[in-house]
Design a protein around this motif. Structure first.
Motif, PDB file in Angstrom:
ATOM      1  N   LYS A 126     -60.074  67.437   2.984  1.00 33.97           N
ATOM      2  CA  LYS A 126     -59.108  66.350   2.935  1.00 33.97           C
ATOM      3  C   LYS A 126     -59.687  65.036   3.448  1.00 33.97           C
ATOM      4  CE  LYS A 126     -55.509  69.740   2.926  1.00 33.97           C
ATOM      5  NZ  LYS A 126     -56.208  70.552   2.070  1.00 33.97           N
ATOM      6  N   ASP A 127     -60.712  65.115   4.285  1.00 33.62           N
ATOM      7  CA  ASP A 127     -61.449  63.918   4.664  1.00 33.62           C
ATOM      8  C   ASP A 127     -62.739  63.895   3.842  1.00 33.62           C
ATOM      9  OD1 ASP A 127     -62.601  66.124   5.823  1.00 33.62           O
ATOM     10  OD2 ASP A 127     -63.170  65.102   7.662  1.00 33.62           O
ATOM     11  N   GLU A 128     -63.397  62.777   3.808  1.00 33.45           N
ATOM     12  CA  GLU A 128     -64.623  62.665   3.008  1.00 33.45           C
ATOM     13  C   GLU A 128     -65.788  63.297   3.737  1.00 33.45           C
ATOM     14  OE1 GLU A 128     -65.826  59.168   0.672  1.00 33.45           O
ATOM     15  OE2 GLU A 128     -63.988  58.302   1.438  1.00 33.45           O
ATOM     16  N   SER A 129     -65.905  64.616   3.624  1.00 30.03           N
ATOM     17  CA  SER A 129     -66.993  65.296   4.324  1.00 30.03           C
ATOM     18  C   SER A 129     -68.302  65.251   3.542  1.00 30.03           C
ATOM     19  CB  SER A 129     -66.604  66.746   4.606  1.00 30.03           C
ATOM     20  OG  SER A 129     -66.339  67.414   3.402  1.00 30.03           O
ATOM     21  N   LYS A 130     -68.238  65.082   2.232  1.00 31.75           N
ATOM     22  CA  LYS A 130     -69.442  65.003   1.399  1.00 31.75           C
ATOM     23  C   LYS A 130     -69.344  63.794   0.471  1.00 31.75           C
ATOM     24  CE  LYS A 130     -70.246  69.982   1.233  1.00 31.75           C
ATOM     25  NZ  LYS A 130     -70.396  71.133   0.364  1.00 31.75           N
ATOM     26  N   PRO A 131     -69.438  62.581   1.023  1.00 31.52           N
ATOM     27  CA  PRO A 131     -69.234  61.398   0.177  1.00 31.52           C
ATOM     28  C   PRO A 131     -70.259  61.254  -0.945  1.00 31.52           C
ATOM     29  CG  PRO A 131     -70.015  60.765   2.357  1.00 31.52           C
ATOM     30  CD  PRO A 131     -69.726  62.234   2.401  1.00 31.52           C
ATOM     31  N   GLU A 132     -71.507  61.712  -0.725  1.00 31.40           N
ATOM     32  CA  GLU A 132     -72.517  61.574  -1.782  1.00 31.40           C
ATOM     33  C   GLU A 132     -72.212  62.490  -2.964  1.00 31.40           C
ATOM     34  OE1 GLU A 132     -73.514  64.821   0.879  1.00 31.40           O
ATOM     35  OE2 GLU A 132     -73.217  62.721   1.344  1.00 31.40           O
ATOM     36  N   VAL A 133     -71.665  63.677  -2.702  1.00 25.57           N
ATOM     37  CA  VAL A 133     -71.286  64.597  -3.786  1.00 25.57           C
ATOM     38  C   VAL A 133     -70.114  64.015  -4.561  1.00 25.57           C
ATOM     39  CG1 VAL A 133     -70.391  66.902  -4.305  1.00 25.57           C
ATOM     40  CG2 VAL A 133     -72.153  66.618  -2.562  1.00 25.57           C
ATOM     41  N   GLU A 134     -69.139  63.497  -3.837  1.00 27.28           N
ATOM     42  CA  GLU A 134     -67.974  62.898  -4.495  1.00 27.28           C
ATOM     43  C   GLU A 134     -68.382  61.713  -5.357  1.00 27.28           C
ATOM     44  OE1 GLU A 134     -64.561  62.037  -2.090  1.00 27.28           O
ATOM     45  OE2 GLU A 134     -64.903  63.824  -0.876  1.00 27.28           O
ATOM     46  N   ARG A 135     -69.235  60.857  -4.825  1.00 23.95           N
ATOM     47  CA  ARG A 135     -69.657  59.678  -5.585  1.00 23.95           C
ATOM     48  C   ARG A 135     -70.399  60.073  -6.861  1.00 23.95           C
ATOM     49  NH1 ARG A 135     -69.448  57.768  -0.791  1.00 23.95           N
ATOM     50  NH2 ARG A 135     -68.409  55.822  -0.320  1.00 23.95           N
TER      51      ARG A 135
ATOM     52  N   MET B 281     -70.027  62.822  -8.505  1.00 24.64           N
ATOM     53  CA  MET B 281     -69.028  63.391  -9.427  1.00 24.64           C
ATOM     54  C   MET B 281     -68.178  62.281 -10.056  1.00 24.64           C
ATOM     55  SD  MET B 281     -69.166  66.771  -9.600  1.00 24.64           S
ATOM     56  CE  MET B 281     -67.538  67.386  -9.939  1.00 24.64           C
ATOM     57  N   LEU B 282     -67.817  61.281  -9.271  1.00 19.28           N
ATOM     58  CA  LEU B 282     -67.034  60.166  -9.809  1.00 19.28           C
ATOM     59  C   LEU B 282     -67.829  59.383 -10.844  1.00 19.28           C
ATOM     60  CD1 LEU B 282     -65.268  58.947  -6.561  1.00 19.28           C
ATOM     61  CD2 LEU B 282     -64.150  59.930  -8.575  1.00 19.28           C
ATOM     62  N   LEU B 283     -69.115  59.172 -10.587  1.00 16.86           N
ATOM     63  CA  LEU B 283     -69.960  58.490 -11.567  1.00 16.86           C
ATOM     64  C   LEU B 283     -70.087  59.313 -12.846  1.00 16.86           C
ATOM     65  CD1 LEU B 283     -72.755  57.094  -9.231  1.00 16.86           C
ATOM     66  CD2 LEU B 283     -70.983  55.782 -10.428  1.00 16.86           C
ATOM     67  N   ARG B 284     -70.236  60.606 -12.683  1.00 18.02           N
ATOM     68  CA  ARG B 284     -70.320  61.501 -13.844  1.00 18.02           C
ATOM     69  C   ARG B 284     -69.013  61.458 -14.636  1.00 18.02           C
ATOM     70  NH1 ARG B 284     -73.808  65.320 -15.008  1.00 18.02           N
ATOM     71  NH2 ARG B 284     -74.699  65.291 -12.931  1.00 18.02           N
ATOM     72  N   LEU B 285     -67.901  61.475 -13.914  1.00 22.21           N
ATOM     73  CA  LEU B 285     -66.595  61.413 -14.570  1.00 22.21           C
ATOM     74  C   LEU B 285     -66.441  60.112 -15.351  1.00 22.21           C
ATOM     75  CD1 LEU B 285     -63.766  62.589 -15.041  1.00 22.21           C
ATOM     76  CD2 LEU B 285     -63.067  61.514 -12.909  1.00 22.21           C
ATOM     77  N   GLU B 286     -66.841  59.012 -14.749  1.00 20.99           N
ATOM     78  CA  GLU B 286     -66.740  57.723 -15.435  1.00 20.99           C
ATOM     79  C   GLU B 286     -67.585  57.714 -16.707  1.00 20.99           C
ATOM     80  OE1 GLU B 286     -66.829  53.020 -14.284  1.00 20.99           O
ATOM     81  OE2 GLU B 286     -68.052  54.386 -13.083  1.00 20.99           O
ATOM     82  N   GLU B 287     -68.790  58.256 -16.609  1.00 22.06           N
ATOM     83  CA  GLU B 287     -69.671  58.328 -17.783  1.00 22.06           C
ATOM     84  C   GLU B 287     -69.050  59.192 -18.883  1.00 22.06           C
ATOM     85  OE1 GLU B 287     -73.849  60.526 -18.929  1.00 22.06           O
ATOM     86  OE2 GLU B 287     -73.571  59.855 -16.868  1.00 22.06           O
TER      87      GLU B 287
ATOM     88  N   ARG C 216     -57.414  60.584  -1.312  1.00 22.98           N
ATOM     89  CA  ARG C 216     -58.422  59.530  -1.347  1.00 22.98           C
ATOM     90  C   ARG C 216     -57.827  58.162  -1.672  1.00 22.98           C
ATOM     91  NH1 ARG C 216     -60.419  63.432   0.538  1.00 22.98           N
ATOM     92  NH2 ARG C 216     -62.490  64.271   0.137  1.00 22.98           N
ATOM     93  N   TYR C 217     -56.605  57.919  -1.255  1.00 23.57           N
ATOM     94  CA  TYR C 217     -55.955  56.646  -1.575  1.00 23.57           C
ATOM     95  C   TYR C 217     -56.615  55.455  -0.893  1.00 23.57           C
ATOM     96  CZ  TYR C 217     -53.585  57.225   2.933  1.00 23.57           C
ATOM     97  OH  TYR C 217     -53.316  57.407   4.251  1.00 23.57           O
ATOM     98  N   ARG C 218     -57.474  55.692   0.082  1.00 27.68           N
ATOM     99  CA  ARG C 218     -58.195  54.606   0.755  1.00 27.68           C
ATOM    100  C   ARG C 218     -59.643  54.486   0.282  1.00 27.68           C
ATOM    101  NH1 ARG C 218     -56.307  55.616   6.975  1.00 27.68           N
ATOM    102  NH2 ARG C 218     -54.111  55.193   6.625  1.00 27.68           N
ATOM    103  N   ASP C 219     -60.080  55.373  -0.567  1.00 26.23           N
ATOM    104  CA  ASP C 219     -61.467  55.397  -1.030  1.00 26.23           C
ATOM    105  C   ASP C 219     -61.643  54.412  -2.188  1.00 26.23           C
ATOM    106  OD1 ASP C 219     -64.037  55.982  -1.824  1.00 26.23           O
ATOM    107  OD2 ASP C 219     -63.598  58.013  -2.488  1.00 26.23           O
ATOM    108  N   GLY C 220     -62.398  53.351  -1.932  1.00 24.30           N
ATOM    109  CA  GLY C 220     -62.602  52.321  -2.939  1.00 24.30           C
ATOM    110  C   GLY C 220     -63.261  52.826  -4.204  1.00 24.30           C
ATOM    111  N   THR C 221     -64.199  53.743  -4.069  1.00 21.39           N
ATOM    112  CA  THR C 221     -64.892  54.284  -5.246  1.00 21.39           C
ATOM    113  C   THR C 221     -63.915  55.047  -6.138  1.00 21.39           C
ATOM    114  OG1 THR C 221     -66.891  54.497  -3.917  1.00 21.39           O
ATOM    115  CG2 THR C 221     -66.855  55.662  -6.011  1.00 21.39           C
ATOM    116  N   PHE C 222     -63.082  55.879  -5.523  1.00 21.22           N
ATOM    117  CA  PHE C 222     -62.081  56.618  -6.301  1.00 21.22           C
ATOM    118  C   PHE C 222     -61.119  55.658  -6.985  1.00 21.22           C
ATOM    119  CE2 PHE C 222     -57.755  58.264  -6.536  1.00 21.22           C
ATOM    120  CZ  PHE C 222     -57.925  59.267  -7.478  1.00 21.22           C
ATOM    121  N   LEU C 223     -60.641  54.658  -6.256  1.00 20.29           N
ATOM    122  CA  LEU C 223     -59.662  53.724  -6.813  1.00 20.29           C
ATOM    123  C   LEU C 223     -60.258  52.892  -7.952  1.00 20.29           C
ATOM    124  CD1 LEU C 223     -57.908  52.613  -3.525  1.00 20.29           C
ATOM    125  CD2 LEU C 223     -57.032  54.189  -5.268  1.00 20.29           C
ATOM    126  N   LYS C 224     -61.519  52.511  -7.839  1.00 27.19           N
ATOM    127  CA  LYS C 224     -62.173  51.772  -8.925  1.00 27.19           C
ATOM    128  C   LYS C 224     -62.280  52.642 -10.173  1.00 27.19           C
ATOM    129  CE  LYS C 224     -64.827  48.709  -5.984  1.00 27.19           C
ATOM    130  NZ  LYS C 224     -66.132  48.416  -5.404  1.00 27.19           N
TER     131      LYS C 224
END
Length: 123
Positions: free
Chosen positions: A56-65, A67-73, A97-105
C-alpha cells in the motif's frame, strides 16, 4: 507462451517481462503481435493492481515506474483495454497511489488516449 501473461501479473516478475519483450521482438512482423500485445497490456494492468494491493506504500518505486512506463507504451500501441482491467487499475491505483505523480500522469495520458471520440471505451 500461453502461460507467460499469467506469470507477468504477479508482482516482481521483471525477468518474465524480459522474456515477453523477446517474444514481442520475434513476433514483430507477425499477425499475432497485436493479440500478444493485448495480452501483455492486460497482464501489465493486473500486475500493477497486484503491486498496489500488496504494498500500500511505495515499497518498490522502480518496479512500479517501469511497469507504468510499459503500460503507457502498450496503451499507445494497442489503443484499447479490457473495461474490467481498466476499472480495477483506476480504482486500485487511485486508492493507493493518489499522491504518486507518475501514476497520475499515466492516468491522465491514458484517459486522453482511451476516451477520444473513436475509442471503444467512449461509446
Amino acid at each position: 507462451m500461453e502461460c507467460l501473461p499469467a506469470a507477468l501479473e504477479r508482482a516482481g516478475s521483471e525477468q518474465s517481462w524480459a522474456v515477453a519483450d523477446a517474444i514481442s521482438t520475434v513476433l514483430k512482423d507477425s499477425e499475432e503481435l497485436h493479440s500478444w500485445r493485448r495480452q501483455l497490456l492486460s497482464a501489465c494492468m493486473k500486475g500493477l493492481v497486484a503491486i498496489y494491493s500488496s504494498s500500500k506504500d511505495e515499497s518498490k518505486p522502480e518496479v512500479e515506474r517501469s511497469m507504468l512506463l510499459r503500460l503507457e507504451e502498450l496503451l499507445g500501441v494497442v489503443g484499447a483495454v479490457d473495461p474490467d482491467d481498466w476499472c480495477s487499475l483506476v480504482k486500485t491505483g487511485l486508492k493507493y497511489r493518489y499522491r504518486d505523480g507518475t501514476f497520475l500522469k499515466l492516468l491522465n495520458a491514458a484517459i486522453q488516449l482511451l476516451y477520444k471520440e473513436e475509442s471503444s471505451l467512449s461509446q
